[in-house]
Design an enzyme around this catalytic site. Structure first.
Site, PDB file in Angstrom:
ATOM      1  N   ASP A  60       0.847  -1.194   0.000  1.00 53.79           N
ATOM      2  CA  ASP A  60       0.000   0.000   0.000  1.00 53.79           C
ATOM      3  C   ASP A  60       0.884   1.246   0.000  1.00 53.79           C
ATOM      4  O   ASP A  60       1.607   1.504   0.963  1.00 53.79           O
ATOM      5  CB  ASP A  60      -0.890  -0.028   1.242  1.00 53.79           C
ATOM      6  CG  ASP A  60      -2.093   0.882   1.130  1.00 53.79           C
ATOM      7  OD1 ASP A  60      -2.160   1.670   0.178  1.00 53.79           O
ATOM      8  OD2 ASP A  60      -2.966   0.813   2.009  1.00 53.79           O
ATOM      9  N   ASP A  61       0.826   2.015  -1.086  1.00 54.14           N
ATOM     10  CA  ASP A  61       1.642   3.231  -1.248  1.00 54.14           C
ATOM     11  C   ASP A  61       3.134   2.905  -1.273  1.00 54.14           C
ATOM     12  O   ASP A  61       3.965   3.702  -0.809  1.00 54.14           O
ATOM     13  CB  ASP A  61       1.372   4.239  -0.127  1.00 54.14           C
ATOM     14  CG  ASP A  61      -0.021   4.832  -0.180  1.00 54.14           C
ATOM     15  OD1 ASP A  61      -0.794   4.465  -1.081  1.00 54.14           O
ATOM     16  OD2 ASP A  61      -0.341   5.664   0.687  1.00 54.14           O
ATOM     17  N   CYS A 100      -5.654   4.626  -4.028  1.00 52.42           N
ATOM     18  CA  CYS A 100      -6.020   3.280  -3.584  1.00 52.42           C
ATOM     19  C   CYS A 100      -7.274   2.716  -4.250  1.00 52.42           C
ATOM     20  O   CYS A 100      -7.225   1.687  -4.922  1.00 52.42           O
ATOM     21  CB  CYS A 100      -6.229   3.269  -2.074  1.00 52.42           C
ATOM     22  SG  CYS A 100      -4.893   3.963  -1.101  1.00 52.42           S
ATOM     23  N   LYS A 154      -6.841  -5.066   3.223  1.00 56.06           N
ATOM     24  CA  LYS A 154      -7.545  -3.818   2.882  1.00 56.06           C
ATOM     25  C   LYS A 154      -8.480  -4.015   1.696  1.00 56.06           C
ATOM     26  O   LYS A 154      -8.056  -4.429   0.625  1.00 56.06           O
ATOM     27  CB  LYS A 154      -6.516  -2.728   2.585  1.00 56.06           C
ATOM     28  CG  LYS A 154      -7.091  -1.387   2.169  1.00 56.06           C
ATOM     29  CD  LYS A 154      -5.972  -0.370   2.054  1.00 56.06           C
ATOM     30  CE  LYS A 154      -6.437   0.926   1.417  1.00 56.06           C
ATOM     31  NZ  LYS A 154      -5.377   1.948   1.382  1.00 56.06           N
ATOM     32  N   HIS A 156     -11.307  -1.356   0.778  1.00 57.17           N
ATOM     33  CA  HIS A 156     -11.382   0.023   0.276  1.00 57.17           C
ATOM     34  C   HIS A 156     -12.156   0.149  -1.028  1.00 57.17           C
ATOM     35  O   HIS A 156     -11.814   0.961  -1.894  1.00 57.17           O
ATOM     36  CB  HIS A 156      -9.986   0.625   0.129  1.00 57.17           C
ATOM     37  CG  HIS A 156      -9.999   2.119   0.240  1.00 57.17           C
ATOM     38  ND1 HIS A 156      -8.880   2.895  -0.012  1.00 57.17           N
ATOM     39  CD2 HIS A 156     -10.984   3.002   0.582  1.00 57.17           C
ATOM     40  CE1 HIS A 156      -9.179   4.173   0.158  1.00 57.17           C
ATOM     41  NE2 HIS A 156     -10.456   4.262   0.526  1.00 57.17           N
ATOM     42  N   ASP A 310      -0.441  -0.720  -4.918  1.00 58.23           N
ATOM     43  CA  ASP A 310      -1.696  -0.186  -5.430  1.00 58.23           C
ATOM     44  C   ASP A 310      -1.523   1.155  -6.127  1.00 58.23           C
ATOM     45  O   ASP A 310      -2.401   1.589  -6.875  1.00 58.23           O
ATOM     46  CB  ASP A 310      -2.737  -0.082  -4.314  1.00 58.23           C
ATOM     47  CG  ASP A 310      -2.327   0.869  -3.194  1.00 58.23           C
ATOM     48  OD1 ASP A 310      -1.137   1.223  -3.101  1.00 58.23           O
ATOM     49  OD2 ASP A 310      -3.217   1.255  -2.400  1.00 58.23           O
ATOM     50  N   LYS A 326       2.315   9.407  -5.284  1.00 54.15           N
ATOM     51  CA  LYS A 326       0.902   9.050  -5.159  1.00 54.15           C
ATOM     52  C   LYS A 326      -0.006  10.240  -5.485  1.00 54.15           C
ATOM     53  O   LYS A 326       0.275  11.370  -5.107  1.00 54.15           O
ATOM     54  CB  LYS A 326       0.639   8.570  -3.734  1.00 54.15           C
ATOM     55  CG  LYS A 326      -0.814   8.251  -3.422  1.00 54.15           C
ATOM     56  CD  LYS A 326      -0.979   7.858  -1.978  1.00 54.15           C
ATOM     57  CE  LYS A 326      -2.444   7.627  -1.627  1.00 54.15           C
ATOM     58  NZ  LYS A 326      -2.619   7.232  -0.213  1.00 54.15           N
TER      59      LYS A 326
END
Length: 467
Positions: A60-61, A100, A154, A156, A310, A326
């Site tokens: 994530d990120d 995301c 996650k 989301h 992601d 991002k």
């Protein structure tokens, strides 16, 4: 694409200009790159005819160069580096969007995020939208083809009561619904508790990455009686910047959340390179534990593993030599580290410079799993199965992105980009992966062609709601 473009693309991408720039000054990274050879499908392989299990792991990120095999000068990721040595490392792999939720929509549906109302949220921040349970997904289509399906981590893509992985094709779900949570308390952006098993709250106040890892180890170690899909979605290294064992920082963030500080999880006044390093290295160890469990289970050869992020990196990530991060459609916002391993069918120690993005993996996994896309919801991705298994060349195609206020399209080595300034730019990524030399004034015809191609796709998507 013209023959000249195709030649330029193959030469630039196959020549590893970008990979070399990222690793030239790094002993470990250089050694890794030197041991790789350009990807070539191994026609002699093909041990076993069964459909693969699929383990798709998302960080994530995570920035493009946050792994040591991608050039990080200070983070060491031996388990993910080993995965790359055992499979194929992609240098020009992209997320489906720059944040995301839209990327997850693109992976789960195989379509541009703008095809669906929920995909327009960048990212989802309330209960008004989500992934429509009637829309076919990677999980629902594979389940229809006989797969067991699970999502750990996650989600989301919407909140209860209307949206959930168990309503969109996953047999099992254990994880969080929102975009971020405090790693110990499991408090989300609105101060709500956000750890669930299925659609019911699950209480566990240990460090989140450890909990997800344990769940994934248990899942892959089961005595499965059919092929399976596991989407393992870590929140690491997404903010807040809290490493395993950092209970003092956790307590301070929780105090602020409970005091009504709506920005506590954003952690703008916290974090450090040292903490970020700990979080990424913890992610690496966690993936290593899951891969060890897979090996012990005897399923390693027949399991296709994909590791990716992601979207591009955040404040403390390392993306050199790329620009942007991002939320931006510059390379640093959408180019992500991506590794694939399938011992039964694909030889290790290889590197691919082909441009690919999230919806391609959906199409690929559906083909390999024997599932067909739904005719009413055609895919925007292209299956890589022929390229990976039979040596077929990928077709001439464009990679398209749209976020509110930005647009981008890649064709071969050329990238069309318009940022929030409203100015059209053109970059030759084979010579300028940092996107600093705008070729638009010298390539007006090419720019016009790529802009028109972007606008043709955009015309087929849902419009953004008024801000």
């Amino acid at each position: 694409m013209s023959p000249h473009d195709r030649t330029l693309s193959r030469r630039a991408l196959g020549g590893a200009a970008l990979a070399g720039a990222a690793t030239a000054a790094l002993g470990e990274g250089t050694a890794h790159a030197a041991a790789e050879r350009p990807f070539r499908a191994a026609r002699s392989l093909g041990r076993g005819a069964r459909r693969p299990n699929i383990l798709f792991v998302l960080g994530d990120d995570l920035g493009w160069a946050d792994l040591s095999s991608y050039g990080s000068p200070h983070i060491r990721t031996p388990h993910l580096d080993r995965l790359a040595r055992q499979g194929v490392r992609f240098t020009d792999a992209y997320s489906g969007s720059a944040t995301c939720s839209p990327t997850r929509f693109s992976l789960y549906t195989g379509r541009y995020p703008g095809r669906t109302k929920g995909g327009l949220a960048e990212p989802i921040a309330d209960r008004s939208v989500g992934l429509d349970p009637t829309h076919p997904t990677l999980a629902s289509l594979l389940r229809g083809a006989g797969y067991a399906t699970a999502l750990i981590g996650k989600w989301h893509c919407g909140y209860l009561p209307d949206y959930s992985p168990t309503r969109s094709g996953w047999d099992e779900f254990f994880g969080n619904f929102g975009g971020a949570l405090e790693y110990y308390s499991k408090l989300g952006l609105g101060g709500e508790y956000d750890l669930y098993e299925g659609d019911a709250e699950y209480r566990d106040l240990r460090y989140y990455t450890r909990i997800l890892t344990e769940r994934a180890v248990e899942y892959v170690g089961r005595d499965h009686d059919r092929p399976w899909l596991l989407n393992l979605n870590f929140t690491t290294p997404h903010w807040p910047w809290i490493a395993d064992g950092d209970t003092a920082t956790s307590a301070e963030v929780v105090r602020r959340i409970k005091a009504g500080d709506g920005g506590a999880l954003w952690h703008q006044d916290g974090g450090s390179l040292a903490t970020y390093k700990k979080m990424v290295e913890d992610l690496d160890r966690s993936v290593g534990r899951v891969l060890d469990a897979l090996r012990r289970s005897g399923q390693e050869d027949d399991t296709l593993v994909v590791f990716a992020s992601d979207n591009g990196g955040e404040r403390f990530s390392y993306t050199w030599p790329l620009s942007g991060n991002k939320a931006s459609l510059l390379e640093g916002g959408i180019r992500v580290p991506t590794v694939l391993r399938w011992p039964a069918r694909i030889e290790g120690g290889q590197v691919s410079h082909e441009p690919v993005f999230s919806p391609d993996w959906t199409a690929t996994l559906l083909e390999l799993g024997g599932a067909r896309p739904h005719p009413a919801h055609p895919l925007d991705g292209h299956s890589l199965a022929g390229y990976l298994l039979r040596g077929a060349e990928l077709p001439e195609r464009d990679l398209f992105w749209r976020v509110r206020g930005e647009r981008a399209l890649r064709r071969g080595p050329w990238k069309y980009y318009r940022g929030k300034s409203g100015r059209d730019q053109l970059f030759d990524l084979s010579a300028d992966q940092r996107e600093q030399a705008d070729r638009a004034p010298f390539e007006q015809a090419r720019l016009a062609g790529l802009r028109a191609a972007w606008e043709r796709v955009d015309a087929t998507l849902l419009p953004y709601p008024a801000a």
